[in-house]
Design a protein around this motif. Structure first.
Motif, PDB file in Angstrom:
ATOM      1  N   THR A  26      50.077  44.802  49.145  1.00 20.75           N
ATOM      2  CA  THR A  26      50.759  43.904  48.208  1.00 20.75           C
ATOM      3  C   THR A  26      50.803  42.463  48.698  1.00 20.75           C
ATOM      4  O   THR A  26      51.278  41.599  47.979  1.00 20.75           O
ATOM      5  CB  THR A  26      52.203  44.383  47.935  1.00 20.75           C
ATOM      6  N   TRP A  27      50.313  42.203  49.886  1.00 23.27           N
ATOM      7  CA  TRP A  27      50.300  40.852  50.422  1.00 23.27           C
ATOM      8  C   TRP A  27      49.292  40.028  49.637  1.00 23.27           C
ATOM      9  O   TRP A  27      48.118  40.383  49.538  1.00 23.27           O
ATOM     10  CB  TRP A  27      49.936  40.889  51.900  1.00 23.27           C
ATOM     11  N   ASP A  28      49.719  38.937  49.082  1.00 28.69           N
ATOM     12  CA  ASP A  28      48.830  38.124  48.254  1.00 28.69           C
ATOM     13  C   ASP A  28      48.328  36.875  48.958  1.00 28.69           C
ATOM     14  O   ASP A  28      47.814  35.967  48.327  1.00 28.69           O
ATOM     15  CB  ASP A  28      49.500  37.760  46.933  1.00 28.69           C
ATOM     16  N   SER A  29      48.449  36.827  50.260  1.00 27.58           N
ATOM     17  CA  SER A  29      48.034  35.624  50.992  1.00 27.58           C
ATOM     18  C   SER A  29      46.939  35.911  52.009  1.00 27.58           C
ATOM     19  O   SER A  29      46.910  35.322  53.073  1.00 27.58           O
ATOM     20  CB  SER A  29      49.240  35.022  51.718  1.00 27.58           C
ATOM     21  N   TYR A  30      46.048  36.840  51.698  1.00 26.47           N
ATOM     22  CA  TYR A  30      44.975  37.108  52.650  1.00 26.47           C
ATOM     23  C   TYR A  30      44.180  35.840  52.907  1.00 26.47           C
ATOM     24  O   TYR A  30      43.722  35.187  51.978  1.00 26.47           O
ATOM     25  CB  TYR A  30      44.019  38.184  52.126  1.00 26.47           C
ATOM     26  N   GLY A  31      44.053  35.500  54.153  1.00 28.51           N
ATOM     27  CA  GLY A  31      43.205  34.384  54.555  1.00 28.51           C
ATOM     28  C   GLY A  31      41.953  34.986  55.171  1.00 28.51           C
ATOM     29  O   GLY A  31      41.969  35.375  56.327  1.00 28.51           O
ATOM     30  N   ALA A  32      40.914  35.098  54.394  1.00 30.91           N
ATOM     31  CA  ALA A  32      39.720  35.833  54.812  1.00 30.91           C
ATOM     32  C   ALA A  32      39.225  35.412  56.189  1.00 30.91           C
ATOM     33  O   ALA A  32      38.848  36.250  56.994  1.00 30.91           O
ATOM     34  CB  ALA A  32      38.616  35.675  53.773  1.00 30.91           C
ATOM     35  N   ALA A  33      39.247  34.126  56.454  1.00 33.10           N
ATOM     36  CA  ALA A  33      38.747  33.673  57.751  1.00 33.10           C
ATOM     37  C   ALA A  33      39.862  33.578  58.782  1.00 33.10           C
ATOM     38  O   ALA A  33      39.755  34.119  59.878  1.00 33.10           O
ATOM     39  CB  ALA A  33      38.061  32.319  57.591  1.00 33.10           C
ATOM     40  N   ALA A  34      40.957  32.928  58.436  1.00 37.71           N
ATOM     41  CA  ALA A  34      42.016  32.649  59.405  1.00 37.71           C
ATOM     42  C   ALA A  34      42.708  33.910  59.910  1.00 37.71           C
ATOM     43  O   ALA A  34      43.113  33.966  61.067  1.00 37.71           O
ATOM     44  CB  ALA A  34      43.041  31.708  58.788  1.00 37.71           C
ATOM     45  N   ASP A  35      42.865  34.912  59.080  1.00 41.04           N
ATOM     46  CA  ASP A  35      43.597  36.113  59.469  1.00 41.04           C
ATOM     47  C   ASP A  35      42.703  37.262  59.920  1.00 41.04           C
ATOM     48  O   ASP A  35      43.204  38.299  60.341  1.00 41.04           O
ATOM     49  CB  ASP A  35      44.464  36.599  58.297  1.00 41.04           C
ATOM     50  N   ARG A  36      41.417  37.104  59.843  1.00 39.73           N
ATOM     51  CA  ARG A  36      40.510  38.217  60.112  1.00 39.73           C
ATOM     52  C   ARG A  36      40.685  38.809  61.510  1.00 39.73           C
ATOM     53  O   ARG A  36      40.639  40.023  61.682  1.00 39.73           O
ATOM     54  CB  ARG A  36      39.068  37.774  59.911  1.00 39.73           C
ATOM     55  N   HIS A  37      40.892  37.966  62.519  1.00 36.89           N
ATOM     56  CA  HIS A  37      40.956  38.460  63.901  1.00 36.89           C
ATOM     57  C   HIS A  37      42.090  39.461  64.113  1.00 36.89           C
ATOM     58  O   HIS A  37      41.960  40.380  64.910  1.00 36.89           O
ATOM     59  CB  HIS A  37      41.037  37.296  64.895  1.00 36.89           C
ATOM     60  N   TRP A  38      43.198  39.322  63.422  1.00 36.39           N
ATOM     61  CA  TRP A  38      44.288  40.283  63.599  1.00 36.39           C
ATOM     62  C   TRP A  38      44.339  41.302  62.471  1.00 36.39           C
ATOM     63  O   TRP A  38      44.799  42.420  62.665  1.00 36.39           O
ATOM     64  CB  TRP A  38      45.637  39.573  63.734  1.00 36.39           C
ATOM     65  N   LEU A  39      43.834  40.937  61.292  1.00 36.28           N
ATOM     66  CA  LEU A  39      43.951  41.790  60.123  1.00 36.28           C
ATOM     67  C   LEU A  39      42.861  42.862  60.056  1.00 36.28           C
ATOM     68  O   LEU A  39      43.127  44.011  59.678  1.00 36.28           O
ATOM     69  CB  LEU A  39      43.916  40.911  58.868  1.00 36.28           C
ATOM     70  N   LYS A  40      41.648  42.525  60.425  1.00 36.21           N
ATOM     71  CA  LYS A  40      40.532  43.470  60.305  1.00 36.21           C
ATOM     72  C   LYS A  40      40.772  44.778  61.060  1.00 36.21           C
ATOM     73  O   LYS A  40      40.552  45.853  60.494  1.00 36.21           O
ATOM     74  CB  LYS A  40      39.215  42.824  60.739  1.00 36.21           C
ATOM     75  N   PRO A  41      41.215  44.741  62.313  1.00 33.75           N
ATOM     76  CA  PRO A  41      41.448  46.017  63.000  1.00 33.75           C
ATOM     77  C   PRO A  41      42.494  46.890  62.289  1.00 33.75           C
ATOM     78  O   PRO A  41      42.370  48.117  62.263  1.00 33.75           O
ATOM     79  CB  PRO A  41      41.940  45.609  64.393  1.00 33.75           C
TER      80      PRO A  41
END
Length: 114
Positions: free
Chosen positions: A89-104
């Protein structure tokens, strides 16, 4: 479910879970997860974590060059479900900025279907 979390994941999940709208029972369940993944005072000092108030909202900042060892956390199915729901439900995905912590997290919680 076991998840290995670094301090960035812990801090961002803590904030993301705290932004959820929920009933009282769910809020208490979310607080229990937050309490478990929260950094202790020694960990906060290690990464030079500071709390700031910006536009009436608290945010945390830390020194990116500093780090902590990853920690393993075990979550029940219900807790993992709450974490998944918060991510979905998070609507603020930052594809580049958050990838390092979000992808895993996405890879662990939402395995790709072949």
């Amino acid at each position: 479910m076991k998840l290995m979390l670094d301090h960035t994941q812990r801090l961002n999940l803590h904030a993301l879970l705290g932004a959820q709208r929920a009933d009282v029972g769910s809020i208490r369940a979310i607080w229990a997860i937050q309490d478990r993944i929260a950094l202790d005072s020694d960990e906060e000092k290690t990464i030079e974590l500071k709390r700031e108030i910006v536009a009436g909202q608290e945010r945390v900042v830390w020194t990116p060059a500093l780090s902590l060892a990853d920690r393993e956390f075990e979550f029940t199915d219900a807790e993992a479900g709450r974490i998944k729901a918060a991510l979905q439900t998070w609507d603020s995905y930052g594809a580049a900025a958050d990838r390092h912590w979000l992808k895993p997290l996405i890879d662990a919680l939402f395995p790709a279907v072949a």
